[in-house]
Every structure is written in C-alpha cells, then in structure tokens.
Design an enzyme around this catalytic site. Structure first.
Site, mmCIF file in Angstrom:
data_model
loop_
_atom_site.group_PDB
_atom_site.id
_atom_site.type_symbol
_atom_site.label_atom_id
_atom_site.label_comp_id
_atom_site.label_asym_id
_atom_site.label_seq_id
_atom_site.Cartn_x
_atom_site.Cartn_y
_atom_site.Cartn_z
ATOM 1 N N HIS A 152 -11.857 -3.930 -16.088
ATOM 2 C CA HIS A 152 -11.592 -4.822 -14.908
ATOM 3 C C HIS A 152 -12.867 -5.407 -14.120
ATOM 4 O O HIS A 152 -12.648 -5.824 -12.931
ATOM 5 C CB HIS A 152 -10.512 -4.258 -14.018
ATOM 6 N N CYS A 163 -20.328 -23.823 -9.640
ATOM 7 C CA CYS A 163 -21.626 -24.032 -10.532
ATOM 8 C C CYS A 163 -22.137 -22.944 -11.159
ATOM 9 O O CYS A 163 -23.025 -22.860 -11.978
ATOM 10 C CB CYS A 163 -22.933 -24.476 -9.612
ATOM 11 N N GLY A 225 -6.023 9.813 -14.220
ATOM 12 C CA GLY A 225 -5.769 8.894 -12.924
ATOM 13 C C GLY A 225 -5.181 7.419 -13.094
ATOM 14 O O GLY A 225 -5.624 6.758 -12.314
ATOM 15 N N SER A 227 -1.569 5.068 -13.585
ATOM 16 C CA SER A 227 -0.207 4.875 -13.959
ATOM 17 C C SER A 227 0.269 4.231 -15.137
ATOM 18 O O SER A 227 1.522 4.124 -15.568
ATOM 19 C CB SER A 227 0.299 4.039 -12.518
HETATM 20 P P1 OAD Z 1 -2.499 2.997 -10.001
HETATM 21 O O1 OAD Z 1 -2.551 3.144 -8.564
HETATM 22 O O2 OAD Z 1 -1.248 2.225 -10.568
HETATM 23 O O3 OAD Z 1 -2.172 4.486 -10.556
HETATM 24 C C1 OAD Z 1 -2.853 5.470 -10.030
HETATM 25 C C2 OAD Z 1 -2.212 6.884 -10.697
HETATM 26 O O4 OAD Z 1 -3.099 8.005 -10.510
HETATM 27 C C3 OAD Z 1 -0.902 7.310 -10.271
HETATM 28 O O5 OAD Z 1 -0.015 7.706 -11.279
HETATM 29 C C4 OAD Z 1 -1.082 8.243 -9.181
HETATM 30 O O6 OAD Z 1 0.064 9.108 -8.897
HETATM 31 C C5 OAD Z 1 -2.332 8.933 -9.687
HETATM 32 N N1 OAD Z 1 -3.271 9.623 -8.845
HETATM 33 C C6 OAD Z 1 -3.503 9.233 -7.569
HETATM 34 N N2 OAD Z 1 -4.488 10.187 -7.168
HETATM 35 C C7 OAD Z 1 -4.603 11.138 -8.087
HETATM 36 C C8 OAD Z 1 -5.346 12.338 -8.123
HETATM 37 N N3 OAD Z 1 -6.255 12.688 -7.083
HETATM 38 N N4 OAD Z 1 -5.334 12.981 -9.004
HETATM 39 C C9 OAD Z 1 -4.338 12.868 -9.982
HETATM 40 N N5 OAD Z 1 -3.698 11.656 -10.160
HETATM 41 C C10 OAD Z 1 -3.721 11.001 -9.298
HETATM 42 O O7 OAD Z 1 -3.900 2.792 -10.578
HETATM 43 P P2 OAD Z 1 -4.340 2.244 -11.876
HETATM 44 O O8 OAD Z 1 -3.478 2.822 -12.966
HETATM 45 O O9 OAD Z 1 -5.556 2.525 -11.997
HETATM 46 O O10 OAD Z 1 -5.930 -4.054 -11.471
HETATM 47 O O11 OAD Z 1 -4.160 0.637 -11.919
HETATM 48 C C11 OAD Z 1 -4.404 -0.282 -12.753
HETATM 49 C C12 OAD Z 1 -4.640 -1.461 -12.154
HETATM 50 O O12 OAD Z 1 -3.816 -2.202 -11.130
HETATM 51 C C13 OAD Z 1 -5.991 -1.536 -11.339
HETATM 52 O O13 OAD Z 1 -7.049 -1.810 -12.162
HETATM 53 C C14 OAD Z 1 -5.775 -2.965 -10.539
HETATM 54 C C15 OAD Z 1 -4.326 -2.823 -10.194
HETATM 55 O O14 OAD Z 1 -3.611 -3.940 -9.991
HETATM 56 C C16 OAD Z 1 -6.400 -5.102 -10.762
HETATM 57 O O15 OAD Z 1 -6.531 -5.567 -9.962
HETATM 58 C C17 OAD Z 1 -6.713 -6.273 -12.262
HETATM 59 ZN ZN ZN Z 2 -22.157 -23.014 -6.619
#
Ligand code: OAD
Ligand code: ZN
Length: 297
Positions: A152, A163, A225, A227
């Site tokens: 990402h 530009c 880490g 979802s």
């Molecule tokens: P999420 O917030 O969807 O998921 C994070 C996961 O990690 C969840 O299952 C939490 O329960 C778990 N979690 C949080 N803290 C933790 C910890 N300390 N130890 C273990 N587990 C933990 O985040 P992503 O899956 O990264 O995209 O989300 C994916 C994408 O959604 C991001 O890259 C972003 C967002 O929209 C864009 O913006 C394009």
């Molecule tokens: Zn410019």
C-alpha cells in the site's frame, strides 16, 4: 503520477471480503512450526498488517480503538474509509492530511514483531515480507527493498497529481507543518501533492505484482496483525502452494474459524509481540531479538 501511469494493475476497489474455504481452527502446536523454522531449507513469506504496529503507538484500522472508529466519532463520518478513497482525496484532501500528518511528523519505532522480521532477514530465511502498512517500520528496522514489499505504498516520497513532480519526505514534512494539505510549488501548477501511499481506487505498485511468484516458493507462510479484509492483498496468500502450512499471529482469528486454503493452519491468538516472544524463546533466539530491539529503544 507518471510512475503510476505505466501500471496495468488497476484495482478499482480494494475493499472486499476474503473468499474463505471450509476449514477449522487448529490449536497451535508450535513445535511443528519451530521444527520447520529450524529446518535447513525453510523459506518464509510474511504478510503483515496494522496489528504489528499498534504496540509502536499507531492505531490499527478496524479494532474498537482503531482509526476508523476514531474518524467516525471525530469527524462525524459514517463511512470513515472514504478518507482513504482516491476520488474523495482529490475533492477534499484535508481530512486525509489530518491523519497523514501524524505519519509524516511523528517518529515511530519498530516493535518486537518488526525486529523478528529483521531477524528472519538476517538469517536469510525471509523470502519476502508483503506488508499493507504505510508506517515504514519494516524498512526502518532494516529489511531491504528487495525483500520488503510495501503493497500500500509509503510516505517516503510523494508526487504532484497534476505535473508528477516528485517530493521528498523532508519537503512534505516541511509543507504539512503549516498547511492543511500539500500543493505543488511549481508556479503555474499548484496541483495537489499526494504521498506515495495507495488509496482505495488506485493501482498497487508494480513491484507487488513482480514479486507474487515468490509466494509459491515458500514452505511457511506467516500472517501477522491483519484482519485480512482488504483485497487484493488478502488474495495474494492464495499464491502459496496448497500444502504450505500457515501461521497466523493475531489477537483474533481473522478467518473466524475458516481456512484460507488446504495447507495446515496454525493460529497463535495473542498480541503479535507476545507471539513473537514465545516463538523466539522456543527457537533460542531471544537474545538476538533483544539485540535488534535495543538498537531502536
Ligand atoms: P485492520 O485494522 O483491518 O486489522 C488489524 C488486525 O490486527 C485486527 O484483526 C486486530 O484485531 C489485530 N491486532 C491489532 N493489534 C494487534 C496486536 N497488538 N497484536 C495482534 N493483533 C492485533 O488492519 P489491516 O488488516 O492492516 O488500507 O488493514 C488493511 C488495510 O485496510 C490497510 O492497509 C488500509 C485499511 O483500509 C488502505 O488504506 C488502502
Ligand atoms: Zn505540479
């Protein structure tokens, strides 16, 4: 955006539900995994998400205390994902920059989980790390660009949407400190500048697709880490050979008891850093992990 204009991998909507297969959650018999990591020919691919950085002080997206709930209440926005939507950004970049400012201005430090990735890298066991994170902590901990695939994007550079002029991190940092958003400094342009992160509706960087074939070379997949709610990232795991075991370290089961594919599933339902601590103890790697961690803390 010149760099992106060559991209043929347009993914118009990144949000999607993972296509689960039938399957059951397997109690973690970590010894299998430890044995595999110790074996001579282990090749690991990691898939990471925001949960590996929460202990650095960066909220994830979808947890109760995550960014989407923060945005919902702070900005009274029923659909907080809009902040990361490319069309929305072009219309109103202020809210995006409100969040982005934090990433640009605050210096976050790698967690134990990032240090574990570096340890695997040092030991030449890590084929690739596919990350959804834009916090740059995987590269800060020392993963090379070849190994670390920032699916990402990142905040290290930005581009003018009109530009294509490139902006460095330092230039963006200076600009955002006293503006609501960043505009191009070319006199007759003044276009909107966007950090090189991937917003919903944008293409993923070419390097992601160039590296997908590596996933089938792995004999161990580790997912930490995430979802696993966002496409196409969550689909990339299916490039693994169908017999490849996969370990999920997460504080909830992102698959809700289902399986990703037919390889054996191991779920270590713990905070990432605790799971890593446990694995390193079993591998006798604790002092090496701490050594890397102490370089940052
Ligand atoms: P999420 O917030 O969807 O998921 C994070 C996961 O990690 C969840 O299952 C939490 O329960 C778990 N979690 C949080 N803290 C933790 C910890 N300390 N130890 C273990 N587990 C933990 O985040 P992503 O899956 O990264 O995209 O989300 C994916 C994408 O959604 C991001 O890259 C972003 C967002 O929209 C864009 O913006 C394009
Ligand atoms: Zn410019």
């Amino acid at each position: 955006m010149a760099e992106r204009s060559n991209d043929v991998y347009d993914v118009s909507n990144l949000i999607g539900e993972i296509n689960n297969l039938e399957g059951t959650s397997v109690a973690p018999d970590l010894n299998d995994i430890i044995e595999l990591i110790r074996s001579e020919d282990v090749k690991i691919i990691t898939f990471t998400g925001a949960g590996i950085s929460t202990s650095a002080g960066i909220p994830d997206f979808r947890s109760e205390n995550g960014l989407y709930n923060i945005i919902k209440s702070k900005f009274d926005m029923p659909n907080p994902e809009l902040i990361f939507d490319f069309d929305y950004f072009k219309k109103d970049p202020k809210l995006f920059y409100c969040i982005a400012k934090q990433f640009i201005e605050v210096e976050y430090l790698p967690t134990k989980t990032h240090c574990f990735l570096k340890l695997l890298h040092n030991k030449k066991l890590l084929l690739r790390n596919f990350t959804q994170n834009v916090d740059g902590l995987d590269s800060k901990v020392g993963l090379s660009n070849k190994v670390n695939i920032e699916c990402h994007g990142h905040f290290k550079t930005g581009h003018c949407l009109s530009c294509s002029k490139k902006y460095s991190y330092e230039e963006m940092k200076a600009e955002i400190s006293n503006h609501d958003y960043i505009t191009c400094n070319i006199e007759n342009c003044r276009g909107l500048v966007k950090p090189d992160i991937v917003l919903f509706g944008e293409s993923l960087p070419k390097t992601v697709f160039e590296n997908l074939s590596k996933i089938s070379e792995a004999n161990l997949i580790i997912i930490m880490g995430s979802s696993l709610r966002v496409m196409p990232f969550n689909q990339f795991i299916n490039f693994a050979k169908k017999e490849t075991p996969y370990l999920i370290i997460n504080n909830e089961d992102p698959l809700g008891g289902m399986a990703l594919y037919s390889g054996k599933k191991y779920l270590l339902q713990l905070p990432c850093d605790e799971g890593i601590k446990k694995i390193c103890e079993l591998l006798n790697w604790t002092s090496e992990l701490e050594e890397i961690y102490s370089q940052f803390h």
